[in-house]
Design a protein around this motif. Structure first.
Motif, PDB file in Angstrom:
ATOM      1  N   PRO A   1      88.755  10.857  25.704  1.00 51.66           N
ATOM      2  CA  PRO A   1      90.211  10.675  25.843  1.00 51.66           C
ATOM      3  C   PRO A   1      90.717  11.001  27.239  1.00 51.66           C
ATOM      4  O   PRO A   1      91.627  10.355  27.751  1.00 51.66           O
ATOM      5  CB  PRO A   1      90.794  11.638  24.801  1.00 51.66           C
ATOM      6  N   THR A   2      90.109  12.008  27.881  1.00 53.55           N
ATOM      7  CA  THR A   2      90.543  12.363  29.236  1.00 53.55           C
ATOM      8  C   THR A   2      90.246  11.236  30.211  1.00 53.55           C
ATOM      9  O   THR A   2      91.086  10.880  31.040  1.00 53.55           O
ATOM     10  CB  THR A   2      89.834  13.647  29.694  1.00 53.55           C
ATOM     11  N   VAL A   3      89.039  10.657  30.121  1.00 51.87           N
ATOM     12  CA  VAL A   3      88.684   9.530  31.003  1.00 51.87           C
ATOM     13  C   VAL A   3      89.624   8.347  30.769  1.00 51.87           C
ATOM     14  O   VAL A   3      90.115   7.719  31.720  1.00 51.87           O
ATOM     15  CB  VAL A   3      87.214   9.116  30.779  1.00 51.87           C
ATOM     16  N   LEU A   4      89.893   8.038  29.502  1.00 56.39           N
ATOM     17  CA  LEU A   4      90.777   6.917  29.180  1.00 56.39           C
ATOM     18  C   LEU A   4      92.170   7.147  29.761  1.00 56.39           C
ATOM     19  O   LEU A   4      92.789   6.230  30.340  1.00 56.39           O
ATOM     20  CB  LEU A   4      90.855   6.724  27.665  1.00 56.39           C
ATOM     21  N   LEU A   5      92.671   8.374  29.619  1.00 62.18           N
ATOM     22  CA  LEU A   5      94.010   8.697  30.135  1.00 62.18           C
ATOM     23  C   LEU A   5      94.050   8.544  31.652  1.00 62.18           C
ATOM     24  O   LEU A   5      95.007   7.993  32.213  1.00 62.18           O
ATOM     25  CB  LEU A   5      94.376  10.126  29.729  1.00 62.18           C
ATOM     26  N   VAL A   6      93.004   9.017  32.328  1.00 64.58           N
ATOM     27  CA  VAL A   6      92.960   8.930  33.788  1.00 64.58           C
ATOM     28  C   VAL A   6      92.953   7.471  34.235  1.00 64.58           C
ATOM     29  O   VAL A   6      93.650   7.091  35.185  1.00 64.58           O
ATOM     30  CB  VAL A   6      91.723   9.682  34.333  1.00 64.58           C
ATOM     31  N   TYR A   7      92.183   6.606  33.554  1.00 60.73           N
ATOM     32  CA  TYR A   7      92.131   5.189  33.923  1.00 60.73           C
ATOM     33  C   TYR A   7      93.471   4.489  33.689  1.00 60.73           C
ATOM     34  O   TYR A   7      93.910   3.661  34.505  1.00 60.73           O
ATOM     35  CB  TYR A   7      91.036   4.475  33.140  1.00 60.73           C
ATOM     36  N   VAL A   8      94.134   4.809  32.588  1.00 59.52           N
ATOM     37  CA  VAL A   8      95.417   4.159  32.291  1.00 59.52           C
ATOM     38  C   VAL A   8      96.474   4.561  33.318  1.00 59.52           C
ATOM     39  O   VAL A   8      97.154   3.706  33.904  1.00 59.52           O
ATOM     40  CB  VAL A   8      95.885   4.508  30.863  1.00 59.52           C
ATOM     41  N   ILE A   9      96.602   5.867  33.555  1.00 61.17           N
ATOM     42  CA  ILE A   9      97.600   6.340  34.529  1.00 61.17           C
ATOM     43  C   ILE A   9      97.243   5.844  35.930  1.00 61.17           C
ATOM     44  O   ILE A   9      98.097   5.388  36.689  1.00 61.17           O
ATOM     45  CB  ILE A   9      97.711   7.872  34.498  1.00 61.17           C
ATOM     46  N   GLY A  10      95.947   5.929  36.283  1.00 58.38           N
ATOM     47  CA  GLY A  10      95.513   5.437  37.592  1.00 58.38           C
ATOM     48  C   GLY A  10      95.784   3.952  37.774  1.00 58.38           C
ATOM     49  O   GLY A  10      96.185   3.512  38.854  1.00 58.38           O
ATOM     50  N   GLY A  11      95.586   3.170  36.711  1.00 54.26           N
ATOM     51  CA  GLY A  11      95.854   1.734  36.800  1.00 54.26           C
ATOM     52  C   GLY A  11      97.326   1.441  37.015  1.00 54.26           C
ATOM     53  O   GLY A  11      97.694   0.600  37.837  1.00 54.26           O
ATOM     54  N   ILE A  12      98.182   2.152  36.281  1.00 51.36           N
ATOM     55  CA  ILE A  12      99.628   1.941  36.421  1.00 51.36           C
ATOM     56  C   ILE A  12     100.100   2.324  37.828  1.00 51.36           C
ATOM     57  O   ILE A  12     100.974   1.673  38.398  1.00 51.36           O
ATOM     58  CB  ILE A  12     100.386   2.752  35.347  1.00 51.36           C
ATOM     59  N   LEU A  13      99.483   3.364  38.408  1.00 56.43           N
ATOM     60  CA  LEU A  13      99.875   3.831  39.737  1.00 56.43           C
ATOM     61  C   LEU A  13      99.056   3.169  40.848  1.00 56.43           C
ATOM     62  O   LEU A  13      99.106   3.591  42.003  1.00 56.43           O
ATOM     63  CB  LEU A  13      99.734   5.340  39.826  1.00 56.43           C
ATOM     64  N   PHE A  14      98.262   2.114  40.494  1.00 57.35           N
ATOM     65  CA  PHE A  14      97.468   1.366  41.466  1.00 57.35           C
ATOM     66  C   PHE A  14      96.465   2.274  42.196  1.00 57.35           C
ATOM     67  O   PHE A  14      96.165   2.066  43.365  1.00 57.35           O
ATOM     68  CB  PHE A  14      98.374   0.652  42.482  1.00 57.35           C
ATOM     69  N   PHE A  15      95.926   3.281  41.486  1.00 62.99           N
ATOM     70  CA  PHE A  15      94.907   4.142  42.090  1.00 62.99           C
ATOM     71  C   PHE A  15      93.601   3.358  42.141  1.00 62.99           C
ATOM     72  O   PHE A  15      93.243   2.660  41.185  1.00 62.99           O
ATOM     73  CB  PHE A  15      94.736   5.419  41.266  1.00 62.99           C
ATOM     74  N   PRO A  16      92.828   3.440  43.241  1.00 59.42           N
ATOM     75  CA  PRO A  16      91.609   2.625  43.387  1.00 59.42           C
ATOM     76  C   PRO A  16      90.610   2.871  42.258  1.00 59.42           C
ATOM     77  O   PRO A  16      90.205   4.010  42.009  1.00 59.42           O
ATOM     78  CB  PRO A  16      91.036   3.073  44.733  1.00 59.42           C
ATOM     79  N   VAL A  17      90.193   1.798  41.571  1.00 56.02           N
ATOM     80  CA  VAL A  17      89.294   1.941  40.433  1.00 56.02           C
ATOM     81  C   VAL A  17      87.903   2.381  40.882  1.00 56.02           C
ATOM     82  O   VAL A  17      87.174   3.038  40.138  1.00 56.02           O
ATOM     83  CB  VAL A  17      89.247   0.615  39.629  1.00 56.02           C
ATOM     84  N   THR A  18      87.530   2.004  42.103  1.00 52.22           N
ATOM     85  CA  THR A  18      86.208   2.411  42.602  1.00 52.22           C
ATOM     86  C   THR A  18      86.118   3.930  42.716  1.00 52.22           C
ATOM     87  O   THR A  18      85.096   4.545  42.362  1.00 52.22           O
ATOM     88  CB  THR A  18      85.934   1.762  43.965  1.00 52.22           C
ATOM     89  N   VAL A  19      87.180   4.542  43.203  1.00 53.51           N
ATOM     90  CA  VAL A  19      87.199   6.007  43.315  1.00 53.51           C
ATOM     91  C   VAL A  19      87.076   6.647  41.938  1.00 53.51           C
ATOM     92  O   VAL A  19      86.323   7.622  41.737  1.00 53.51           O
ATOM     93  CB  VAL A  19      88.495   6.472  44.020  1.00 53.51           C
ATOM     94  N   LEU A  20      87.784   6.083  40.944  1.00 51.49           N
ATOM     95  CA  LEU A  20      87.706   6.600  39.580  1.00 51.49           C
ATOM     96  C   LEU A  20      86.290   6.459  39.024  1.00 51.49           C
ATOM     97  O   LEU A  20      85.748   7.384  38.400  1.00 51.49           O
ATOM     98  CB  LEU A  20      88.697   5.868  38.678  1.00 51.49           C
ATOM     99  N   SER A  21      85.691   5.284  39.231  1.00 50.63           N
ATOM    100  CA  SER A  21      84.351   5.026  38.684  1.00 50.63           C
ATOM    101  C   SER A  21      83.314   5.966  39.294  1.00 50.63           C
ATOM    102  O   SER A  21      82.444   6.503  38.590  1.00 50.63           O
ATOM    103  CB  SER A  21      83.952   3.576  38.949  1.00 50.63           C
ATOM    104  N   LEU A  22      83.397   6.177  40.613  1.00 52.90           N
ATOM    105  CA  LEU A  22      82.464   7.094  41.259  1.00 52.90           C
ATOM    106  C   LEU A  22      82.667   8.517  40.766  1.00 52.90           C
ATOM    107  O   LEU A  22      81.698   9.262  40.551  1.00 52.90           O
ATOM    108  CB  LEU A  22      82.644   7.009  42.777  1.00 52.90           C
ATOM    109  N   ALA A  23      83.935   8.909  40.584  1.00 46.49           N
ATOM    110  CA  ALA A  23      84.218  10.261  40.115  1.00 46.49           C
ATOM    111  C   ALA A  23      83.674  10.484  38.699  1.00 46.49           C
ATOM    112  O   ALA A  23      83.064  11.518  38.406  1.00 46.49           O
ATOM    113  CB  ALA A  23      85.721  10.523  40.168  1.00 46.49           C
ATOM    114  N   VAL A  24      83.910   9.494  37.817  1.00 45.50           N
ATOM    115  CA  VAL A  24      83.438   9.623  36.426  1.00 45.50           C
ATOM    116  C   VAL A  24      81.912   9.678  36.390  1.00 45.50           C
ATOM    117  O   VAL A  24      81.313  10.474  35.652  1.00 45.50           O
ATOM    118  CB  VAL A  24      83.980   8.442  35.584  1.00 45.50           C
ATOM    119  N   ALA A  25      81.253   8.821  37.212  1.00 52.35           N
ATOM    120  CA  ALA A  25      79.783   8.836  37.247  1.00 52.35           C
ATOM    121  C   ALA A  25      79.252  10.156  37.795  1.00 52.35           C
ATOM    122  O   ALA A  25      78.234  10.690  37.329  1.00 52.35           O
ATOM    123  CB  ALA A  25      79.281   7.669  38.093  1.00 52.35           C
ATOM    124  N   ALA A  26      79.940  10.668  38.811  1.00 55.15           N
ATOM    125  CA  ALA A  26      79.480  11.929  39.404  1.00 55.15           C
ATOM    126  C   ALA A  26      79.563  13.076  38.415  1.00 55.15           C
ATOM    127  O   ALA A  26      78.731  13.990  38.436  1.00 55.15           O
ATOM    128  CB  ALA A  26      80.325  12.232  40.644  1.00 55.15           C
TER     129      ALA A  26
END
Length: 735
Positions: free
Chosen positions: A544-569
């Motif tokens: 749920p935390t990852v899903l929430l971060v992606y939804v909020i990040g998407g709405i705020l146009f946060f770079p998805v690559t940064v999110l993906s690298l962070a989640v993988a790390a």
């Protein structure tokens, strides 16, 4: 037998005086569109259309006429059909450029729409030369240099109606849904006056297009004794023959063009000629000078009566405060010191037997002076029509007994329509001592009736009114000083400039919000997001935390690559891509839905035909097209989601394409993100090798997606060509 001389004075109250060998009024849009369709079908040489609007979507024929016609009904299809039929024919469309104020009704990308729908011998230009605050208001169609339509009607939305003006009509369907009864008047003419219109439309075209249009036909027969031209519309026989006429213009000061206020001068001179009855129907009555002239003539001529027919209710705040508030003042000036039975300002309405009420919208610009003069034109009785808009009125003079009878017939026919009576009834009523008062008495229930306006129920009179200064000005809204000390009016902003400004404003606001968010929201940073995700690792709240971060990040146009690298790390090379893919799909679906709502609200219209063409390609390419876009870093993740929602691609295709396009790079990002973490915690040759392998895999997947996309597109084109060839061979065999 010829009557007294007319009052036409070229250079004073008219541009030219001329003759119409044949002429006929076309009352209401159903008749005009049908006549226009007939003339276009018969055209052989050239067509010029000049208008406030020329909408490619309008159907000229309805009902049985449309079903039985061999030629297309929609005007863009009709002109395409005609231009392809005769490649040597030239068709010119000149439409007013500025349309932002009428976004809901007009085609936003009119030139692109016409260029897309018609061949090269159909030329389209947008007139942006009008001073700011004014409009291109002439409504002219010239066919083969032998026939001309002029008056108050455009080929536009919310115009079509029939003479019976039913309370409810399925055919009265506009961009905002069904609209009410609408009344308008156009005129078709032939003879010498057509030569004058030929000069006018070519002058207008050449000023905007900077090119010389097709020359006037050398064999065009516009002599005074010319027969009815071949393009004359069937079903509409002329009622005027060899009638003297004049053309009066309003031309504002633009690009050092000599301004003209012939319409204003003509109307004032015509009013001074009235002795018995002045009949006016007009969309707007706000010009105080006209009201004063009418009042003065009523006092000079005790037997004179005035009847004005206009609309009942305003549309929107600007129309209410600019035109209805001014009509209160106009009516007060007109009636001052005059017996009420001699002058009426009215509207036409109906209440049928089911209790349904409708108010007829008046869009026509007509005036009759006794049975001596008939005006059919584009000019309202407003400030802007006298000085700031481009206008053209045709004034017919009753130079013979037959033509005087025809002027009276047109007046009586119009009044019969508005009062639910017959023309014979009108002839009797108008012979009474107080004809206008008689018009108001004894009207038939459940038919159209005239009622005196009471504009105080909508607004209050105001002499200092901002809406009036913006909507009904006498002078350009902005003037620019020149080096010589003079001033020149600023033009209306071009549509393209307006759209660019809107786009830049949206981008600036979006960028500003993102910058504000990055500076003001402490947790919207890579470090804060990493810390937030780190706390959820190993708990039930991880997904749920990852899903929430992606939804909020998407709405705020946060770079998805940064999110993906962070989640993988944080979650490793296996669960990191899985969680990241689930978050990306949820964020994509939500932003897709937001885009869909925005597109339905009008953003798809803003995009125009070019965007529609791209949309169609995206829809045809389907899942593979979306996957290719996802693999190629050509646009921000969130922007792609919104644009896809605005387009017409289905959400299932979009999400499947998103998965296929993002999951392979997500695996590569998982390797890269996990490797970065391992290098940070415990650097080794193995962890560095994983990092290099992940980057190489990432690059390989992008390169491979490009190759695959090109291959897929070429294969689809080849399959389409093969299918077309097979169809052609099948048709040949069948033949």
């Amino acid at each position: 037998m010829t009557s007294q001389n007319n009052i036409f004075e070229p250079g004073e109250n008219c541009w030219v005086k001329s003759n119409a060998t044949f002429a006929a009024p076309l009352i209401d849009c159903g008749n005009y569109y049908k006549a226009l369709h007939s003339a276009i079908v018969k055209a052989k040489h050239s067509i010029f259309i000049v208008g406030w609007d020329i909408d490619s979507r309008i159907r000229l024929l309805r009902g049985e006429d449309e079903e039985q016609s061999e030629a297309p009904s929609r005007i863009s299809d009709l002109l395409k059909w005609k231009a392809e039929q005769n490649p040597d024919m030239k068709i010119y469309l000149l439409r007013w450029d500025s349309s932002l104020a009428f976004f809901a009704q007009r085609e936003m990308w009119a030139k692109e729409a016409w260029d897309e729908k018609t061949p090269d011998n159909v030329k389209t230009e947008l007139d942006d030369t009008i001073p700011m605050g004014g409009s291109q208001h002439q409504k002219i169609v010239l066919v083969d240099d032998e026939l001309v339509f002029s008056g108050g009607m455009d080929v536009s939305t919310n115009r079509w109606d029939t003479r019976d003006h039913p309370v409810v009509s399925e055919e009265r369907d506009g961009p905002d849904g069904e609209y009410g009864p609408l009344h308008d008047v156009q005129m078709v003419s032939s003879g010498p006056v057509v030569a004058d219109f030929s000069k006018l439309v070519r002058w207008r075209w050449q000023r905007v297009a900077n090119e010389t249009p097709i020359m006037v036909r050398e064999d065009a027969n516009v002599s005074i004794d010319a027969p009815i031209p071949p393009s004359w519309p069937q079903d509409y026989p002329p009622i005027f023959e060899n009638v003297e006429c004049a053309l009066a213009r309003t031309i504002p000061f633009m690009d050092e063009v000599e301004p003209a206020q012939e319409v204003r001068n003509m109307l004032l001179d015509l009013i001074n000629e009235a002795e018995s009855i002045i009949y006016i129907e007009n969309q707007f009555t706000t010009r105080q000078e006209i009201a004063e002239a009418l009042n003065k003539q009523l006092k000079l001529k005790p037997d004179l009566s005035v009847c004005i027919v206009s609309s009942y209710e305003p549309k929107g705040k600007f129309e209410c405060e600019a035109f209805w508030a001014s009509r209160i003042q106009f009516k007060s000036i007109l009636e001052k010191g005059i017996a009420p039975e001699r002058v009426k300002v009215t509207y036409s309405s109906i209440e049928d037997m089911q209790g349904r009420r409708a108010y007829k919208r008046i869009h026509s610009k007509v005036m009759t002076i006794d049975d001596k003069y008939l005006v059919i034109g584009s000019s309202n009785l407003s400030n802007r029509s006298m000085t700031l808009d481009t206008e053209i009125d045709t004034i017919l003079f009753g130079n013979t007994p037959q033509n005087r009878q025809s002027i009276a017939h047109v007046r009586n026919d119009l009044l019969a329509e508005h009062t639910g009576r017959t023309i014979e009834d009108m002839e009797t009523i108008l012979k009474e001592s107080q004809p206008v008062d008689a018009l108001m008495r004894g009207q038939i229930a459940h038919g159209y009736v005239l009622t005196e306006v009471r504009d105080e129920i909508f607004t209050e009179q105001s002499s200092n009114n901002l809406f009036r200064s913006l909507s009904d000005p006498e002078e350009p809204l902005i003037s620019i000083p020149t080096l010589g000390g003079a001033v020149t009016p600023a033009r209306n902003p071009r549509r393209r400039s307006i759209m660019i400004a809107i786009g830049l404003t949206v981008l600036a606001v979006l960028g500003g919000l993102m910058f504000w968010a990055s500076q003001s929201i402490s947790w919207l940073s890579a470090d804060s997001i990493n810390a937030f995700l780190e706390e959820s690792r190993g708990t039930y709240f991880a997904l749920p935390t990852v899903l929430l971060v992606y939804v909020i990040g998407g709405i705020l146009f946060f770079p998805v690559t940064v999110l993906s690298l962070a989640v993988a790390a944080i979650f490793g090379p296996i669960w990191g891509p899985v969680y990241g893919m689930m978050g990306a799909l949820l964020s994509s679906a939500i932003l897709f839905g937001i885009g869909k709502l925005s597109g339905n609200a009008g953003l798809r219209k803003l995009g125009g035909p070019k965007v529609a063409a791209v949309d169609e390609k995206l829809k045809r390419s389907g899942i593979v097209g979306v996957a290719a876009i996802r693999m190629l870093p050509v646009a921000p993740f969130s922007l792609v989601n919104l644009v896809a929602g605005i387009s017409s691609i289905g959400i299932f295709q979009f999400l499947v394409g998103t998965f296929l396009g993002m999951f392979p790079p997500m695996i590569a990002k998982g390797l890269v993100g996990d490797s970065i973490t391992q290098i940070w915690r415990n650097p080794s040759i193995e962890s560095i090798s994983y990092l290099v392998a992940g980057i190489l895999l990432w690059a390989f997947l992008i390169w491979g997606s490009q190759k695959f996309a090109r291959y897929y597109q070429q294969k689809k084109q080849a399959d389409a060509s093969d299918k077309q060839s097979e169809n052609s061979e099948s048709e040949e065999c069948a033949a």
